[in-house]
Scaffold this motif. Sequence first.
Motif, PDB file in Angstrom:
ATOM      1  N   ILE A   1       3.183  15.864   2.689  1.00 37.28           N
ATOM      2  CA  ILE A   1       2.692  15.094   1.533  1.00 37.28           C
ATOM      3  C   ILE A   1       3.786  15.146   0.472  1.00 37.28           C
ATOM      4  O   ILE A   1       4.345  16.228   0.184  1.00 37.28           O
ATOM      5  CB  ILE A   1       1.374  15.676   0.984  1.00 37.28           C
ATOM      6  CG1 ILE A   1       0.262  15.542   2.034  1.00 37.28           C
ATOM      7  CG2 ILE A   1       0.957  14.967  -0.298  1.00 37.28           C
ATOM      8  CD1 ILE A   1      -1.104  16.027   1.575  1.00 37.28           C
ATOM      9  N   LEU A   2       4.095  13.963  -0.078  1.00 33.13           N
ATOM     10  CA  LEU A   2       5.151  13.894  -1.109  1.00 33.13           C
ATOM     11  C   LEU A   2       4.535  14.076  -2.491  1.00 33.13           C
ATOM     12  O   LEU A   2       3.598  13.361  -2.864  1.00 33.13           O
ATOM     13  CB  LEU A   2       5.863  12.547  -1.035  1.00 33.13           C
ATOM     14  CG  LEU A   2       6.605  12.262   0.282  1.00 33.13           C
ATOM     15  CD1 LEU A   2       7.152  10.843   0.292  1.00 33.13           C
ATOM     16  CD2 LEU A   2       7.735  13.275   0.476  1.00 33.13           C
TER      17      LEU A   2
ATOM     18  N   ASP B   1      -6.883  14.725  -1.713  1.00 39.49           N
ATOM     19  CA  ASP B   1      -7.825  14.734  -2.844  1.00 39.49           C
ATOM     20  C   ASP B   1      -7.466  15.856  -3.817  1.00 39.49           C
ATOM     21  O   ASP B   1      -7.386  15.654  -5.024  1.00 39.49           O
ATOM     22  CB  ASP B   1      -9.264  14.913  -2.346  1.00 39.49           C
ATOM     23  CG  ASP B   1      -9.770  13.654  -1.683  1.00 39.49           C
ATOM     24  OD1 ASP B   1      -9.178  12.587  -1.931  1.00 39.49           O
ATOM     25  OD2 ASP B   1     -10.732  13.738  -0.896  1.00 39.49           O
ATOM     26  N   ASP B   2      -7.204  17.069  -3.266  1.00 41.76           N
ATOM     27  CA  ASP B   2      -6.890  18.221  -4.131  1.00 41.76           C
ATOM     28  C   ASP B   2      -5.626  17.979  -4.956  1.00 41.76           C
ATOM     29  O   ASP B   2      -5.535  18.387  -6.114  1.00 41.76           O
ATOM     30  CB  ASP B   2      -6.629  19.487  -3.281  1.00 41.76           C
ATOM     31  CG  ASP B   2      -7.876  19.950  -2.551  1.00 41.76           C
ATOM     32  OD1 ASP B   2      -8.974  19.463  -2.903  1.00 41.76           O
ATOM     33  OD2 ASP B   2      -7.744  20.771  -1.625  1.00 41.76           O
ATOM     34  N   LEU B   3      -4.634  17.322  -4.315  1.00 39.28           N
ATOM     35  CA  LEU B   3      -3.312  17.199  -4.959  1.00 39.28           C
ATOM     36  C   LEU B   3      -3.118  15.817  -5.606  1.00 39.28           C
ATOM     37  O   LEU B   3      -1.983  15.471  -5.978  1.00 39.28           O
ATOM     38  CB  LEU B   3      -2.208  17.441  -3.910  1.00 39.28           C
ATOM     39  CG  LEU B   3      -2.275  18.795  -3.172  1.00 39.28           C
ATOM     40  CD1 LEU B   3      -1.296  18.833  -2.012  1.00 39.28           C
ATOM     41  CD2 LEU B   3      -1.985  19.949  -4.131  1.00 39.28           C
TER      42      LEU B   3
ATOM     43  N   ARG C   1      -6.089  18.998   7.596  1.00 38.23           N
ATOM     44  CA  ARG C   1      -6.370  19.243   6.174  1.00 38.23           C
ATOM     45  C   ARG C   1      -5.794  18.148   5.267  1.00 38.23           C
ATOM     46  O   ARG C   1      -5.888  18.204   4.049  1.00 38.23           O
ATOM     47  CB  ARG C   1      -5.784  20.610   5.740  1.00 38.23           C
ATOM     48  CG  ARG C   1      -6.588  21.797   6.235  1.00 38.23           C
ATOM     49  CD  ARG C   1      -6.590  22.912   5.218  1.00 38.23           C
ATOM     50  NE  ARG C   1      -7.068  22.509   3.909  1.00 38.23           N
ATOM     51  CZ  ARG C   1      -6.841  23.162   2.787  1.00 38.23           C
ATOM     52  NH1 ARG C   1      -6.116  24.263   2.798  1.00 38.23           N
ATOM     53  NH2 ARG C   1      -7.317  22.747   1.636  1.00 38.23           N
ATOM     54  N   ILE C   2      -5.142  17.155   5.891  1.00 37.49           N
ATOM     55  CA  ILE C   2      -4.442  16.129   5.099  1.00 37.49           C
ATOM     56  C   ILE C   2      -5.389  15.417   4.134  1.00 37.49           C
ATOM     57  O   ILE C   2      -5.105  15.282   2.943  1.00 37.49           O
ATOM     58  CB  ILE C   2      -3.745  15.106   6.041  1.00 37.49           C
ATOM     59  CG1 ILE C   2      -2.457  15.708   6.590  1.00 37.49           C
ATOM     60  CG2 ILE C   2      -3.429  13.789   5.333  1.00 37.49           C
ATOM     61  CD1 ILE C   2      -1.334  15.893   5.595  1.00 37.49           C
TER      62      ILE C   2
ATOM     63  N   LEU D   1       4.103   6.811  -5.717  1.00 38.95           N
ATOM     64  CA  LEU D   1       4.119   5.794  -4.646  1.00 38.95           C
ATOM     65  C   LEU D   1       2.662   5.517  -4.313  1.00 38.95           C
ATOM     66  O   LEU D   1       1.782   6.259  -4.759  1.00 38.95           O
ATOM     67  CB  LEU D   1       4.800   6.347  -3.384  1.00 38.95           C
ATOM     68  CG  LEU D   1       6.258   6.766  -3.467  1.00 38.95           C
ATOM     69  CD1 LEU D   1       6.701   7.324  -2.114  1.00 38.95           C
ATOM     70  CD2 LEU D   1       7.149   5.594  -3.844  1.00 38.95           C
ATOM     71  N   THR D   2       2.398   4.487  -3.499  1.00 36.81           N
ATOM     72  CA  THR D   2       1.000   4.299  -3.113  1.00 36.81           C
ATOM     73  C   THR D   2       0.581   5.528  -2.297  1.00 36.81           C
ATOM     74  O   THR D   2       1.429   6.163  -1.643  1.00 36.81           O
ATOM     75  CB  THR D   2       0.821   3.034  -2.252  1.00 36.81           C
ATOM     76  OG1 THR D   2       1.630   3.192  -1.092  1.00 36.81           O
ATOM     77  CG2 THR D   2       1.211   1.783  -2.991  1.00 36.81           C
ATOM     78  N   LYS D   3      -0.714   5.856  -2.322  1.00 38.68           N
ATOM     79  CA  LYS D   3      -1.240   7.065  -1.659  1.00 38.68           C
ATOM     80  C   LYS D   3      -0.789   7.113  -0.194  1.00 38.68           C
ATOM     81  O   LYS D   3      -0.330   8.137   0.302  1.00 38.68           O
ATOM     82  CB  LYS D   3      -2.769   7.010  -1.746  1.00 38.68           C
ATOM     83  CG  LYS D   3      -3.451   8.338  -1.599  1.00 38.68           C
ATOM     84  CD  LYS D   3      -4.913   8.134  -1.971  1.00 38.68           C
ATOM     85  CE  LYS D   3      -5.767   9.292  -1.609  1.00 38.68           C
ATOM     86  NZ  LYS D   3      -7.175   9.061  -1.860  1.00 38.68           N
ATOM     87  N   GLN D   4      -0.872   5.937   0.444  1.00 41.78           N
ATOM     88  CA  GLN D   4      -0.503   5.815   1.853  1.00 41.78           C
ATOM     89  C   GLN D   4       0.950   6.227   2.084  1.00 41.78           C
ATOM     90  O   GLN D   4       1.278   6.897   3.061  1.00 41.78           O
ATOM     91  CB  GLN D   4      -0.682   4.350   2.217  1.00 41.78           C
ATOM     92  CG  GLN D   4      -1.036   4.105   3.633  1.00 41.78           C
ATOM     93  CD  GLN D   4      -1.115   2.603   3.854  1.00 41.78           C
ATOM     94  OE1 GLN D   4      -0.990   1.804   2.908  1.00 41.78           O
ATOM     95  NE2 GLN D   4      -1.328   2.225   5.080  1.00 41.78           N
ATOM     96  N   ASN D   5       1.828   5.829   1.141  1.00 43.94           N
ATOM     97  CA  ASN D   5       3.258   6.124   1.288  1.00 43.94           C
ATOM     98  C   ASN D   5       3.600   7.559   0.937  1.00 43.94           C
ATOM     99  O   ASN D   5       4.749   7.977   1.083  1.00 43.94           O
ATOM    100  CB  ASN D   5       4.089   5.171   0.424  1.00 43.94           C
ATOM    101  CG  ASN D   5       4.166   3.811   1.060  1.00 43.94           C
ATOM    102  OD1 ASN D   5       4.401   3.697   2.251  1.00 43.94           O
ATOM    103  ND2 ASN D   5       3.931   2.776   0.277  1.00 43.94           N
TER     104      ASN D   5
END
Length: 411
Positions: A58-59, A32-34, A26-27, A41-45
């Motif tokens: 997820i941070l 997208d939802d959050l 579900r990541i 931070l960058t999305k990746q981080n």
Amino acid sequence: MDLGDFSLDKFNSEIPAKCISIPQERIKSSLDDLKSLLLNLTKQNCIIQSDKPGFKNILLAPDAEIPSSYSIYEVTEIKVQKTYLNYTYAEAMRILLPENMTIPTGFETIGHIAHFNLTHEQFPYRYLVGKVLINKTPNIKTVVCKVSKIDNVFRTFKMEIVAGNPDCYTIVNEGSCRFGFDFQEVYWNSKLSKERDRVLASIDPKDIICDAFAGVGPFALRAAKKGCKVIANDLNPSSYKYLIQNSARNKVKTHVAGFNLDAREFLKKFLQTPRQVPPTEDLSKIQDFSYLPSTFDHLYMNLPMDAIEFLDILRGSFDRTIWTKLPTVHVYGFANESNSGYILTDRLLQIWGPFDTSCIQIIQVRDVSPRKFMYCLEFIVPETIAFTDEKHMRVELQDFPIKKQKLHEQE
Ligand SMILES: C[S@@+](CC[C@H](N)C(=O)[O-])C[C@H]1O[C@@H](n2cnc3c(N)ncnc32)[C@H](O)[C@@H]1O
């Protein structure tokens, strides 16, 4: 990571965050939802490993209001180590540059090269700008800064390589063509690609194109790719070299005859050399004007600094028995105000003497700076100008004193 005089320590900090544990499958949808709640931070981080098998964390920002649909997932409050790696280019520069300084962001990308035109205030920080940009932008391998105005006939400028690979040979895609050239040796401006699209849309694949200031071929070779036969010229030996290489690269060699002449001599020779019949089919083999097609449908003249000054060569230079259809000219020029392209028409009146200017279409192409605008004048060469046998219409050039107006400042 080498940042010159600047230490990476200033990027290290511990920041509070909410950590939500999400099943691995579900990541993607959760990100997208959050999206609006993510930690800065960058999305990746914002995705980190979880101790729970099959889950990832997820941070989120410490004050994030987690939607009720996510209340089934475990949330913990943690501290996260933020380092230089977590900063974007703009965020890192905000920390490194003096507080009031505008962050240089408006660079031009030419293949793997980023080209900055820094202000006087930003210039001392050029090495830093270059290093951080290369660290943060995977496709940029070389950063250059303009160190002089465009002040030479080839429309090139002095640049300093401030970071990365010193090789300025680069490849740029435009339309369905690829152009290779050394950015230090020739003129290139991707900002004109839309303008080239506009003109190319108006030409027919059967048309013959004459490009008097072709550079490395962005217009000429794109026209050839459309199916047009092209006669292309540039005074800069390097531009000519890359024009020929690029015609082979784009598999349009047989459609392109290249010349390395002053445009005045080039046009004069084209218009005055008697032709061999029939003209040679493979244009790449032609070195002598007598084997070229005897007419063209479009004359493209992109040297806005003074292309108009070359138009005197057209006056009275067309042979009525050969030119049953006169060509369309696309000539570029600069003027100092918005909506002031008519100044260029006035200049043409000075050069040619009186003619009906209602045939001229003026297109404002782009603003080069707040007080400099680029225009394209488009028109079919008027019969009264093309054929000197129209004695009653003919006006000798010397009857009209040519006063070269200062139409623009230096770039
Ligand atoms: C503004 S650049 C345009 C090049 C190309 N059309 C493009 O859009 O990339 C003008 C070109 O004209 C060439 N040039 C300058 N003076 C010239 C002259 N007298 N005769 C022929 N070419 C000239 C320069 O070398 C340069 O490549």
